[in-house]
Design a protein around this motif. Structure first.
Motif, PDB file in Angstrom:
ATOM      1  N   LYS A  19       0.828  -1.205   0.000  1.00 39.87           N
ATOM      2  CA  LYS A  19       0.000   0.000   0.000  1.00 39.87           C
ATOM      3  C   LYS A  19       0.860   1.252   0.000  1.00 39.87           C
ATOM      4  O   LYS A  19       0.551   2.228  -0.691  1.00 39.87           O
ATOM      5  CB  LYS A  19      -0.930  -0.009   1.205  1.00 39.87           C
ATOM      6  N   VAL A  50      -6.503   0.717  -3.882  1.00 45.21           N
ATOM      7  CA  VAL A  50      -5.780  -0.227  -3.041  1.00 45.21           C
ATOM      8  C   VAL A  50      -6.164  -0.098  -1.570  1.00 45.21           C
ATOM      9  O   VAL A  50      -5.901  -0.980  -0.766  1.00 45.21           O
ATOM     10  CB  VAL A  50      -4.254  -0.049  -3.218  1.00 45.21           C
ATOM     11  N   ASN A  51      -6.808   1.020  -1.201  1.00 41.22           N
ATOM     12  CA  ASN A  51      -7.174   1.235   0.190  1.00 41.22           C
ATOM     13  C   ASN A  51      -8.553   0.691   0.543  1.00 41.22           C
ATOM     14  O   ASN A  51      -8.980   0.782   1.695  1.00 41.22           O
ATOM     15  CB  ASN A  51      -7.119   2.729   0.523  1.00 41.22           C
ATOM     16  N   GLU A  90      -1.390   5.787   5.412  1.00 37.82           N
ATOM     17  CA  GLU A  90      -1.475   6.230   4.019  1.00 37.82           C
ATOM     18  C   GLU A  90      -1.397   7.755   3.892  1.00 37.82           C
ATOM     19  O   GLU A  90      -0.791   8.278   2.940  1.00 37.82           O
ATOM     20  CB  GLU A  90      -2.771   5.722   3.392  1.00 37.82           C
ATOM     21  N   ASN A 134      -5.320  -4.863  -5.659  1.00 36.39           N
ATOM     22  CA  ASN A 134      -3.937  -4.539  -5.992  1.00 36.39           C
ATOM     23  C   ASN A 134      -3.704  -4.607  -7.494  1.00 36.39           C
ATOM     24  O   ASN A 134      -3.037  -3.754  -8.078  1.00 36.39           O
ATOM     25  CB  ASN A 134      -2.987  -5.500  -5.271  1.00 36.39           C
TER      26      ASN A 134
END
Length: 313
Positions: free
Chosen positions: A112, A155-156, A171, A288
């Motif tokens: 991440k 991706v989060n 992040e 991803n």
């Protein structure tokens, strides 16, 4: 234009050197995580993380300055004004950026972090619009930024896709680090027109590293457990920094910002693969794969230049 400058503007050379820089930076994600483990640095021990980073960058700066001196470059032929400018660059591009970066990496996975760090390329493209005459935003660049930003946000999402997993410590700190690096890199490009690139990089890394050491020690940080494996890893991190940052500074000196910084999108690709390999993190997830696909799409859109031309400020 000197021969050295013409070499660094050749597209194949730019591609090879920029790719090498991105591979080295991508390897730093799992290396830093492993460094935390080898030195027994707890996730919430931020002062020790700063000491860890300080040793890395102070060593990298020293290596470059010694190399510059042996190469008979003007290491000490600098004015107080130039020293002040390099100090400002070091405190931002190295110290402030890595304060955010190391904090973020402690609270987010390597995968991440590597993808979120790609936002720095979009920041550079947007900033270049307001600084350089031939780096104006176009439809392709705007669309590329939107696609890329969406990619780094995908991706989060948790596997269910309904909830958003984003923390300011994790992040958020990585994104702030990317923004600081983008601003500082453009400032460094301007400064590199009057200072040798290797000398400039050596000073900014050294000054930034010493600042991180001072801050870390002042806050109670300490680094113990210098086994041969831990020491070797620390030396590797310092070496990759000296090589990658000096090459990147040279490329930015002789090329347009968008032409060079767009290669930074390769960092999350390398970071993701190397993190999956060395950190045993899960990679084969739809989010991803989708995020990397969108990031690559953003690269393609941003690099569709109609008429590059020489860079003008």
């Amino acid at each position: 234009m000197p021969l050295s400058a013409s070499v660094f503007t050749h597209r194949k050379v730019v591609f090879l050197l920029a790719s090498l820089c991105c591979l080295l930076w991508g390897s730093s994600f799992p290396a830093i995580k492993n460094g935390y483990a080898l030195f027994h640095i707890a996730a919430n021990d931020i002062p020790t993380k700063l000491v860890f980073a300080g040793y890395r960058f102070a060593f990298a700066g020293l290596v470059l300055l010694v190399f510059a001196a042996l190469s008979k470059k003007p290491v000490f032929a600098i004015t107080l004004r130039t020293l002040g400018q390099m100090t400002l660059l070091g405190l931002t591009q190295t110290s402030l950026q890595y304060v955010f970066f190391y904090i973020g990496l402690a609270y987010a996975t390597g995968i991440k972090s590597s993808i979120m760090n790609a936002t720095g390329t979009f920041f550079s493209v947007l900033l270049a619009h307001f600084i350089y005459q031939n780096d104006r935003l176009s439809f392709n660049k705007v669309l590329g930024c939107l696609v890329g930003f969406f990619g780094v946000m995908v991706v989060n999402f948790r596997p269910g896709g309904l909830s958003f997993d984003f923390s300011l410590k994790g992040e958020g700190s990585v994104v702030l680090a990317a923004l600081v690096l983008s601003v500082a890199s453009i400032y460094g490009k301007k400064l590199s027109q009057q200072v040798d690139s290797v000398v400039l990089t050596g000073y900014q890394l050294g000054i930034g590293g010493l600042a991180l050491l001072a801050l870390g020690f002042a806050c109670g940080g300490t680094l113990e457990g210098f086994t041969w494996k831990a020491t070797a890893l620390l030396f590797y991190l310092g070496a990759l920094s000296s090589v990658a940052f000096s090459l990147w500074t040279i490329l930015l000196k002789y090329n347009r910002v968008s032409m060079v910084t767009v290669f930074a999108f390769m960092v999350p690709v390398y970071g993701t693969l190397l993190s999956a390999l060395f950190l045993d993190e899960q990679f084969l997830e739809w989010k991803n794969a989708l995020a990397l696909l969108l990031v690559c799409g953003g690269i393609w859109l941003v690099t569709k230049e109609e008429n590059p031309g020489p860079q003008k400020i």
